[in-house]
Scaffold this active site. Structure first.
Site, PDB file in Angstrom:
ATOM      1  N   GLY A  45       0.781  -1.230   0.000  1.00 37.34           N
ATOM      2  CA  GLY A  45       0.000   0.000   0.000  1.00 37.34           C
ATOM      3  C   GLY A  45       0.817   1.287   0.000  1.00 37.34           C
ATOM      4  CG  ASP A  86      -5.374 -13.306 -10.830  1.00 34.69           C
ATOM      5  OD1 ASP A  86      -4.595 -12.414 -11.208  1.00 34.69           O
ATOM      6  OD2 ASP A  86      -5.266 -14.498 -11.175  1.00 34.69           O
ATOM      7  CB  CYS A 101      11.136  -2.440  -8.329  1.00 31.21           C
ATOM      8  SG  CYS A 101      10.563  -4.054  -7.777  1.00 31.21           S
TER       9      CYS A 101
HETATM   10  C1  LIG Z   1       5.593  -4.655  -6.398  1.00 32.74           C
HETATM   11  S1  LIG Z   1       4.422  -5.271  -5.288  1.00 32.74           S
HETATM   12  C2  LIG Z   1       3.321  -3.930  -5.167  1.00 32.74           C
HETATM   13  C3  LIG Z   1       3.786  -2.826  -4.260  1.00 32.74           C
HETATM   14  C4  LIG Z   1       2.703  -1.797  -3.968  1.00 32.74           C
HETATM   15  N1  LIG Z   1       2.170  -1.230  -5.190  1.00 32.74           N
HETATM   16  C5  LIG Z   1       3.205  -0.680  -3.085  1.00 32.74           C
HETATM   17  O1  LIG Z   1       3.546   0.377  -3.581  1.00 32.74           O
HETATM   18  O2  LIG Z   1       3.230  -0.878  -1.856  1.00 32.74           O
HETATM   19  C6  LIG Z   1       3.542  -6.337  -6.313  1.00 32.74           C
HETATM   20  C7  LIG Z   1       2.285  -6.902  -5.687  1.00 32.74           C
HETATM   21  O3  LIG Z   1       1.551  -7.556  -6.711  1.00 32.74           O
HETATM   22  C8  LIG Z   1       0.836  -8.600  -6.120  1.00 32.74           C
HETATM   23  N2  LIG Z   1       0.444  -9.491  -7.233  1.00 32.74           N
HETATM   24  C9  LIG Z   1       1.210 -10.334  -7.940  1.00 32.74           C
HETATM   25  N3  LIG Z   1       0.481 -10.921  -8.900  1.00 32.74           N
HETATM   26  C10 LIG Z   1      -0.783 -10.430  -8.799  1.00 32.74           C
HETATM   27  C11 LIG Z   1      -1.995 -10.660  -9.491  1.00 32.74           C
HETATM   28  N4  LIG Z   1      -2.047 -11.532 -10.512  1.00 32.74           N
HETATM   29  N5  LIG Z   1      -3.090  -9.992  -9.113  1.00 32.74           N
HETATM   30  C12 LIG Z   1      -3.050  -9.116  -8.067  1.00 32.74           C
HETATM   31  N6  LIG Z   1      -1.921  -8.876  -7.371  1.00 32.74           N
HETATM   32  C13 LIG Z   1      -0.802  -9.513  -7.731  1.00 32.74           C
HETATM   33  C14 LIG Z   1       1.781  -9.195  -5.116  1.00 32.74           C
HETATM   34  O4  LIG Z   1       1.079  -9.900  -4.110  1.00 32.74           O
HETATM   35  C15 LIG Z   1       2.472  -7.935  -4.590  1.00 32.74           C
HETATM   36  O5  LIG Z   1       1.856  -7.502  -3.409  1.00 32.74           O
END
Ligand SMILES: C[S@@+](CC[C@H](N)C(=O)[O-])C[C@H]1O[C@@H](n2cnc3c(N)ncnc32)[C@H](O)[C@@H]1O
Length: 454
Positions: free
Chosen positions: A264, A314, A390
């Protein structure tokens, strides 16, 4: 668990952590949890964490040294002893502790690991290293992985993608990451918050003139030591990640979707910059990580259920969670902070260099493109979608955007209002690539797409 003066126990626990990453493929946080590091005394916790990070940063070199130092390869079932030797070598090479104390504590750790019969081996390896140190270090420095402390496949990809910058990217990955703080500028004048911080004796600066709310600490500290942290006055977030909410430019009355929201960091920043948006829908497929979004929303005072909806879902299957009936017009802004190789944040997560494989990249690219395709119809005509990773690999970044633009005639790339110094940016045809370390920032990629009316 209790502290032991010899330092054997924290070293044994560090060996278990390092072994869990290297052998079981755990990420560092999971490895710390599995080894119950949080049950140690605070001083030992900090020691284990620092030693684990340092050992993993140097393990490519250490494992080469170990191969030269042992007469016979260590059996796979004793891999924790290989990890312990790496911990010991890291301390002998990089720490200021006396050599005899490091050797004694490392040998003591063998007993803690219930491998008493291997005490002699560990003692002999470390002592031989001390005797032949210069020659051994010179010999392993010729090895590419040991010299650069990165896997061969990644070195090669970086050489191709960034022929001018690859060595700087690798050097940044081998450093310890600094701590950046985001001031909640909705509530606080940055200069006043900085004054409060400096009054507590913490040295810090705001090095990017266009981002006065981004504070770089001279040395990392516990979040509880940041003024007003529990009251939501500030958050911990790297400089590069702080750009997302600025780029998104959400305005009053808008509906915003954050499709990969946990924990978040960016979603809460969007609310700080524009508390008058109509709705924020924060989706993540991990229930556990989604609970961290909730915690952050509460800490920052944004837990109004009429404005914020959290969905465990998802992003590749929005039909399941997007209730079109709720607002057929869709979203004005979508943030796709896509799952990626995380090769831009190796300095923060030294385990990534061991956990990622070259074969992961093509499936990540497929997911990233699919995510864009699936989420695009949820965007209103005239709305903006911000794609971010990233990663520093072109395949996951500008190549994804180029492919998406080629597929969608209703997608148009907008210029980003760049706020970062020139030296932090890599040359790209699409989007903005931030290279790690250049302005003390993580490696990040952003591209902003507008949906044209058809
Ligand atoms: C880079 S992190 C996000 C960081 C967040 N945007 C932040 O600024 O705090 C990527 C996130 O994507 C989620 N994720 C991965 N595949 C996903 C999917 N198919 N649908 C939804 N979320 C997904 C992971 O659980 C993870 O929390």
């Amino acid at each position: 668990m209790t502290n032991t003066n010899s330092g054997a126990l924290p070293r044994a626990i560090t060996a278990r952590v390092v072994d869990a990453v290297l052998k079981k493929g755990r990420n560092l946080d999971a490895a710390f949890a599995e080894a119950e590091v949080d049950k140690l005394e605070p001083r030992d916790q900090a020691f284990v964490r620092a030693l684990s990070y340092g050992t993993l940063r140097n393990h490519y070199r250490n494992r080469k040294l170990i191969a030269l130092l042992v007469a016979r390869p260590i059996r796979n079932r004793d891999s924790v002893i290989t990890a312990l030797l790496s911990v010991g070598l890291f301390a002998l090479i990089e720490s200021k502790r006396p050599d005899y104390a490091v050797v004694s504590a490392t040998v003591g750790a063998v007993t803690q690991l219930e491998r008493v019969s291997m005490r002699g081996l560990v003692n002999a390896v470390l002592r031989r290293f001390l005797r032949e140190r210069e020659g051994l270090l010179a010999a392993v420095s010729k090895d590419k992985e040991a010299g650069y402390q990165h896997p061969q496949w990644l070195i090669e990809k970086l050489q191709v993608d960034w022929p001018r910058d690859w060595e700087d990217i690798i050097a940044a990955g081998n450093k310890q990451a600094p701590m950046w703080v985001r001031i909640n500028t909705k509530q606080h004048e940055p200069a006043l918050w900085l004054d409060r911080l400096q009054h507590t004796g913490v040295a810090a600066t705001t090095p990017v003139s266009t981002m006065p709310g981004a504070v770089l600490l001279d040395a990392p500290l516990m979040v509880q030591e940041l003024p007003g942290f529990s009251l939501g006055d500030c958050s911990v977030q790297d400089l590069a990640s702080q750009l997302a909410a600025h780029f998104l430019q959400a305005g009053p009355g808008m509906r915003v979707l954050d499709a990969c929201a946990a924990p978040g960091g960016k979603a809460t920043h969007v609310l700080e910059l524009c508390p008058d948006i109509k709705e924020l829908v924060a989706v993540d497929k991990s229930e556990q990580r989604l609970s961290r979004v909730q915690e952050n929303l509460e800490r920052l005072g944004f837990d109004n259920k009429d404005q914020v909806t959290l969905i465990e879902g998802d992003a590749l299957d929005p039909e399941k969670w997007w209730k079109e009936s709720r607002d057929k017009a869709g979203f004005d802004r979508i943030l796709v902070d896509a799952p990626c190789s995380a090769t831009g944040v190796i300095r923060r997560h030294p385990d990534i260099r061991f956990l990622r494989r070259t074969g992961d990249i093509s499936s990540l690219v497929e997911t990233q493109l699919q995510m864009l395709e699936k989420l695009w119809p949820l965007l209103k005509p005239g709305g903006w979608l911000l794609y971010s990773t990233c990663s520093v690999l072109r395949a996951e970044n500008e190549a994804v955007i180029a492919e998406f633009l080629a597929r969608r005639s209703d997608a148009y790339e907008r210029q980003l209002p760049v706020k970062m110094p020139e030296e932090a940016r890599g040359q790209t045809e699409h989007g903005l690539q931030l290279l790690p370390g250049q302005a003390d920032n993580d490696g990040f990629y952003y591209a902003l797409l507008e949906r044209l009316p058809v």
